[in-house]
Design a protein around this motif. Structure first.
Motif, PDB file in Angstrom:
ATOM      1  N   UNK A 262      98.898  44.129 -49.582  1.00  0.00           N
ATOM      2  CA  UNK A 262      97.625  44.606 -49.829  1.00  0.00           C
ATOM      3  C   UNK A 262      97.144  44.353 -51.284  1.00  0.00           C
ATOM      4  N   UNK A 263      98.432  44.483 -52.840  1.00  0.00           N
ATOM      5  CA  UNK A 263      97.717  44.762 -53.696  1.00  0.00           C
ATOM      6  C   UNK A 263      97.508  43.090 -54.252  1.00  0.00           C
ATOM      7  N   UNK A 264      97.441  42.374 -53.543  1.00  0.00           N
ATOM      8  CA  UNK A 264      97.730  41.161 -53.722  1.00  0.00           C
ATOM      9  C   UNK A 264      95.735  40.808 -53.308  1.00  0.00           C
ATOM     10  N   UNK A 265      95.180  40.877 -51.911  1.00  0.00           N
ATOM     11  CA  UNK A 265      94.105  41.174 -51.141  1.00  0.00           C
ATOM     12  C   UNK A 265      93.369  42.426 -52.345  1.00  0.00           C
ATOM     13  N   UNK A 266      94.076  43.093 -53.272  1.00  0.00           N
ATOM     14  CA  UNK A 266      93.633  43.894 -53.715  1.00  0.00           C
ATOM     15  C   UNK A 266      92.718  42.988 -55.190  1.00  0.00           C
ATOM     16  N   UNK A 267      93.844  42.295 -55.767  1.00  0.00           N
ATOM     17  CA  UNK A 267      93.877  41.908 -57.147  1.00  0.00           C
ATOM     18  C   UNK A 267      92.478  40.723 -56.411  1.00  0.00           C
ATOM     19  N   UNK A 268      92.550  40.000 -55.475  1.00  0.00           N
ATOM     20  CA  UNK A 268      91.279  38.442 -54.561  1.00  0.00           C
ATOM     21  C   UNK A 268      90.081  39.313 -55.181  1.00  0.00           C
ATOM     22  N   UNK A 269      89.721  40.255 -54.113  1.00  0.00           N
ATOM     23  CA  UNK A 269      88.865  41.557 -54.672  1.00  0.00           C
ATOM     24  C   UNK A 269      88.116  41.801 -55.853  1.00  0.00           C
ATOM     25  N   UNK A 270      89.058  42.510 -56.481  1.00  0.00           N
ATOM     26  CA  UNK A 270      88.770  42.860 -58.083  1.00  0.00           C
ATOM     27  C   UNK A 270      88.756  41.268 -58.776  1.00  0.00           C
ATOM     28  N   UNK A 271      89.298  40.072 -58.831  1.00  0.00           N
ATOM     29  CA  UNK A 271      88.487  39.121 -59.454  1.00  0.00           C
ATOM     30  C   UNK A 271      87.343  38.578 -58.804  1.00  0.00           C
ATOM     31  N   UNK A 272      86.945  38.367 -57.832  1.00  0.00           N
ATOM     32  CA  UNK A 272      85.835  38.024 -57.700  1.00  0.00           C
ATOM     33  C   UNK A 272      84.620  38.899 -58.243  1.00  0.00           C
ATOM     34  N   UNK A 273      84.649  39.970 -58.542  1.00  0.00           N
ATOM     35  CA  UNK A 273      83.922  40.661 -59.297  1.00  0.00           C
ATOM     36  C   UNK A 273      84.031  41.704 -58.838  1.00  0.00           C
TER      37      UNK A 273
ATOM     38  N   UNK B 254      97.489  55.162 -40.689  1.00  0.00           N
ATOM     39  CA  UNK B 254      98.406  54.839 -40.255  1.00  0.00           C
ATOM     40  C   UNK B 254      98.778  54.854 -38.394  1.00  0.00           C
ATOM     41  N   UNK B 255      98.146  55.729 -37.743  1.00  0.00           N
ATOM     42  CA  UNK B 255      98.348  56.003 -36.924  1.00  0.00           C
ATOM     43  C   UNK B 255      98.325  55.122 -35.368  1.00  0.00           C
ATOM     44  N   UNK B 256      96.947  53.789 -35.995  1.00  0.00           N
ATOM     45  CA  UNK B 256      96.952  52.742 -35.553  1.00  0.00           C
ATOM     46  C   UNK B 256      97.258  51.258 -36.346  1.00  0.00           C
ATOM     47  N   UNK B 257      98.135  51.624 -37.384  1.00  0.00           N
ATOM     48  CA  UNK B 257      98.715  50.552 -38.687  1.00  0.00           C
ATOM     49  C   UNK B 257      97.433  49.842 -39.009  1.00  0.00           C
ATOM     50  N   UNK B 258      96.345  50.116 -39.279  1.00  0.00           N
ATOM     51  CA  UNK B 258      95.053  49.497 -39.764  1.00  0.00           C
ATOM     52  C   UNK B 258      95.488  49.519 -41.542  1.00  0.00           C
ATOM     53  N   UNK B 259      95.509  48.260 -41.854  1.00  0.00           N
ATOM     54  CA  UNK B 259      94.620  48.186 -43.151  1.00  0.00           C
ATOM     55  C   UNK B 259      93.493  47.335 -43.882  1.00  0.00           C
ATOM     56  N   UNK B 260      92.336  47.739 -44.482  1.00  0.00           N
ATOM     57  CA  UNK B 260      91.454  47.427 -44.864  1.00  0.00           C
ATOM     58  C   UNK B 260      91.079  47.928 -46.190  1.00  0.00           C
ATOM     59  N   UNK B 261      90.873  46.464 -46.364  1.00  0.00           N
ATOM     60  CA  UNK B 261      90.780  46.495 -48.298  1.00  0.00           C
ATOM     61  C   UNK B 261      88.692  46.436 -48.652  1.00  0.00           C
ATOM     62  N   UNK B 262      87.814  47.132 -48.888  1.00  0.00           N
ATOM     63  CA  UNK B 262      86.861  47.200 -49.040  1.00  0.00           C
ATOM     64  C   UNK B 262      86.372  46.483 -50.625  1.00  0.00           C
ATOM     65  N   UNK B 263      85.431  45.887 -50.739  1.00  0.00           N
ATOM     66  CA  UNK B 263      85.209  45.701 -51.730  1.00  0.00           C
ATOM     67  C   UNK B 263      83.162  45.322 -51.909  1.00  0.00           C
ATOM     68  N   UNK B 264      83.109  46.341 -52.630  1.00  0.00           N
ATOM     69  CA  UNK B 264      81.106  46.678 -53.296  1.00  0.00           C
ATOM     70  C   UNK B 264      80.674  45.831 -54.320  1.00  0.00           C
ATOM     71  N   UNK B 265      79.903  44.918 -54.308  1.00  0.00           N
ATOM     72  CA  UNK B 265      78.976  45.255 -55.193  1.00  0.00           C
ATOM     73  C   UNK B 265      77.790  46.071 -56.352  1.00  0.00           C
ATOM     74  N   UNK B 266      78.171  45.823 -57.640  1.00  0.00           N
ATOM     75  CA  UNK B 266      77.172  46.874 -58.289  1.00  0.00           C
ATOM     76  C   UNK B 266      76.137  47.240 -57.470  1.00  0.00           C
TER      77      UNK B 266
END
Length: 272
Positions: free
Chosen positions: A234-245, A254-266
């Motif tokens: 997740x940390x590396x994924x967040x970094x990739x999103x941030x680098x993309x702007x 936790x119940x489903x063992x799911x991790x989602x990275x969400x990125x939003x444009x301005x």
């Protein structure tokens, strides 16, 4: 799983016999699986074939021909990635962040489960789904609404140019298993699902980085990109999103063992 005893196939397969065969093969939910297999079989010969395939280790969803996802029955075929129930969390996050979305893209669509679920929840949307695997594209065309569009190609290259800059929800269920760990996956995935839908490169994030880098060019102002990954990535994924702007954050279930990275444009400036 052990092979099915030929003697079992020599006599009619009653419900009890199906349960016994599945239980002997190690199926934890043998009764539930038996009900699904019995419902999918129209003839005794078909039933024997389905039971034999399940006992041989084929995923239940590929045996019966469908997977439940977000309240929908999603058609799946051999050689196509089976949608995971944990990925319903990605759908929920997308709807929470863009409940009024009008243009939706399901990238790396596989069976088209994400796109189908989002379209079912949102109603009249412009939906585009894309995958590099022709088998996945054929399957997605069975699941995506008739008003949707399914394209073949490598990530954004598959999308029509007129979608560029207009996407409100970009859902991408990219492969994220590190190459060296593909062999450690459960046999149902490792032996029956396409490698292109599993192998994410050396650290598992090759495709995620490509999607994140290009996404801002396709998202509408305020549009969001959502990608499933693992907690340890997740940390590396967040970094990739941030680098993309993108303005990025992590959502977990936790119940489903799911991790989602969400990125939003301005968002667009007022009056524009």
């Amino acid at each position: 799983m052990p092979p099915l005893d030929p003697a079992t196939l020599a006599t009619p397969l009653t419900a009890d016999r199906v349960v016994a065969a599945l239980r002997a093969a190690g199926c934890v939910f043998a009764e539930d699986e038996a009900r699904l297999i019995l419902a999918a079989a129209r003839t005794p010969d078909r039933l024997a074939d389905l039971v034999a395939r399940r006992v041989a280790g084929h995923p239940l969803e590929l045996v019966v021909g469908w997977a439940e996802f977000a309240g929908l029955r999603i058609a799946v075929e051999p050689g196509v990635f089976v949608p995971r129930r944990r990925t319903e969390f990605l759908v929920e996050q997308a709807l929470a962040h863009a409940p009024g979305a009008s243009v939706v893209v399901d990238l790396c669509c596989g069976s088209g489960a994400l796109g189908a679920a989002l379209a079912a929840a949102l109603g009249a949307v412009e939906l585009h789904a894309a995958d590099i695997d022709p088998a996945a594209v054929r399957c997605a065309r069975r699941n995506v609404p008739a008003t949707g569009h399914v394209h073949t190609g490598d990530l954004f290259e598959a999308l029509p140019a007129q979608v560029r800059g207009r996407v409100d929800i970009l859902a991408a269920n990219v492969p994220y298993v590190p190459t060296g760990e593909v062999g450690l996956l459960p046999a149902e995935a490792r032996d029956h699902e396409p490698l292109v839908a599993l192998d994410g490169g050396t650290d598992g994030l090759d495709v995620l980085r490509r999607v994140a880098a290009e996404a801002p060019h396709w998202l509408a102002p305020g549009g969001c990109l959502l990608v499933e990954t693992s907690e340890r990535q997740s940390d590396a994924a967040l970094d990739a999103f941030t680098r993309a702007g993108l303005t990025a954050h992590l959502a977990t279930d936790d119940a489903r063992g799911a991790t989602v990275v969400l990125g939003v444009t301005a968002a667009a400036a007022p009056g524009r």
